[in-house]
Design an enzyme around this catalytic site. Structure first.
Site, PDB file in Angstrom:
ATOM      1  CG  ASP A  67      31.060  59.404  61.905  1.00 47.44           C
ATOM      2  OD1 ASP A  67      30.290  60.296  62.311  1.00 47.44           O
ATOM      3  OD2 ASP A  67      31.369  59.288  60.710  1.00 47.44           O
ATOM      4  CG  ASN A 136      36.314  57.800  50.234  1.00 43.58           C
ATOM      5  OD1 ASN A 136      35.211  57.832  50.779  1.00 43.58           O
ATOM      6  ND2 ASN A 136      37.440  57.828  50.905  1.00 43.58           N
ATOM      7  CG  HIS A 138      33.683  57.950  53.912  1.00 45.93           C
ATOM      8  ND1 HIS A 138      34.728  58.783  53.608  1.00 45.93           N
ATOM      9  CD2 HIS A 138      32.807  58.710  54.612  1.00 45.93           C
ATOM     10  CE1 HIS A 138      34.487  59.983  54.098  1.00 45.93           C
ATOM     11  NE2 HIS A 138      33.325  59.965  54.709  1.00 45.93           N
ATOM     12  CD  GLU A 143      37.828  57.082  54.805  1.00 49.13           C
ATOM     13  OE1 GLU A 143      37.093  57.039  53.797  1.00 49.13           O
ATOM     14  OE2 GLU A 143      38.360  58.130  55.201  1.00 49.13           O
TER      15      GLU A 143
HETATM   16  C1  GLP Z   1      32.411  62.759  57.075  1.00 46.73           C
HETATM   17  C2  GLP Z   1      31.426  61.946  57.920  1.00 46.73           C
HETATM   18  C3  GLP Z   1      30.413  61.213  57.076  1.00 46.73           C
HETATM   19  C4  GLP Z   1      29.832  62.150  56.037  1.00 46.73           C
HETATM   20  C5  GLP Z   1      30.932  62.614  55.124  1.00 46.73           C
HETATM   21  C6  GLP Z   1      30.460  63.535  54.008  1.00 46.73           C
HETATM   22  O1  GLP Z   1      33.514  62.035  56.689  1.00 46.73           O
HETATM   23  N1  GLP Z   1      32.079  61.018  58.771  1.00 46.73           N
HETATM   24  O2  GLP Z   1      29.403  60.666  57.914  1.00 46.73           O
HETATM   25  O3  GLP Z   1      28.837  61.491  55.308  1.00 46.73           O
HETATM   26  O4  GLP Z   1      31.878  63.337  55.922  1.00 46.73           O
HETATM   27  O5  GLP Z   1      30.402  64.835  54.465  1.00 46.73           O
HETATM   28  P1  GLP Z   1      29.725  66.056  53.712  1.00 46.73           P
HETATM   29  O6  GLP Z   1      28.273  65.881  53.902  1.00 46.73           O
HETATM   30  O7  GLP Z   1      30.264  67.260  54.427  1.00 46.73           O
HETATM   31  O8  GLP Z   1      30.163  65.961  52.301  1.00 46.73           O
END
Ligand code: GLP
Length: 265
Positions: A67, A136, A138, A143
């Site tokens: 993404d 959440n 995702h 989402e």
């Molecule tokens: C972002 C990314 C996800 C990732 C998530 C969790 O929203 N788009 O791919 O898994 O954050 O991030 P973190 O690893 O910093 O908790």
């Protein structure tokens, strides 16, 4: 689902990196699906160390990131392209032309998303997809309420996700509320998927992913429908699980079985 519960975040990073290294060493021109966020940073550091020690080469590897923020150019420090260059690509021997991240600066997001999918297809799809998970549930930027068969597209971020990621932006700095993300259907086409999570703030999402019903409200729960998924978590992220002892028992039995097969063969 294979569920691997390890002591701490470093063990998760080490385990995850080893899976990727093994995959590349079996097939040096492998296609990897990569993730951003804080979860994979240590794993990427382990990959860099392994590369420096000559245990792996990324020369023939192709990567597809999940993404990107819509509205950020690749040289913006908060863009996921910039993150990947800094955290991994600039430190290893990968050919940058073989690293793909959705183009957040696009003026035609629909075409960019369709082209991203076409490129993945033309190059034979993803062999191993690495995933983090949002609080959440995702995956990528899919989402809650995302279609479980969605393709790469524009997604609106929840307030919770924007809040969770605010820590990376300077006060007052423009923070996108839209993203380009591989869809859940796209992610599910990877031959193998590895989701990593650490820390107690991921415990609820992990519980819903592994033990909850398959539901668009916890997008990661769709992984229950994939035949080759490993969820690698630390003790804190496992706090909400009902059956950790059983998952650990399965892992022990699997190791015994593997050892027996090796001895026999
Ligand atoms: C972002 C990314 C996800 C990732 C998530 C969790 O929203 N788009 O791919 O898994 O954050 O991030 P973190 O690893 O910093 O908790």
């Amino acid at each position: 689902m294979r569920i691997v519960v390890l002591n701490d975040a470093e063990s998760v990073a080490h385990y995850g990196a080893n899976q990727i290294i093994e995959t590349i060493n079996k097939k040096p021109d492998t296609n990897l699906g990569l993730a951003t966020g804080s979860s994979p940073i240590r794993l990427y550091q382990n990959l860099i160390t392994a590369y420096q020690q000559g245990q792996v080469s990324f020369k023939q590897v192709t990567t597809f990131n999940l993404d990107e923020y819509l509205g950020l150019t690749g040289d913006h420090p908060q863009s996921y392209r910039y993150f990947m260059n800094q955290q991994l690509f600039n430190e290893i021997d990968i050919d940058l032309d073989n690293t793909f991240v959705p183009d957040g600066s696009t003026k035609n997001p629909l075409k960019t998303c369709a082209d991203y999918e076409a490129n993945m297809r033309e190059r034979g799809g993803v062999a191993l997809q690495l995933l983090g998970i949002g609080r959440n549930g995702h995956i990528g930027f899919n989402e809650p309420s995302s279609s479980l068969v969605s393709r790469t597209r524009v997604k609106t971020l929840t307030k919770d996700t924007v809040e969770a990621n605010r820590r990376f932006f300077k006060p007052g700095e423009f923070q996108p509320h839209l993203s380009l993300t591989m869809g859940i259907g796209t992610i599910m086409e990877a031959s193998q998927i590895m989701l990593i999570a650490t820390g107690a703030d991921k415990a609820e999402a992990i519980k819903n992913t592994i033990e909850g019903p398959v539901s668009a409200y916890c997008p990661a729960s769709i992984l229950q429908m994939h035949a080759n998924v490993t969820v690698v978590i630390d003790q804190d992220a496992a706090l909400g699980l009902k059956d950790v002892a059983f998952y650990q028992y399965i892992e022990q039995e699997q190791s015994r079985l593997q050892a027996a097969i090796k001895m026999a063969g």
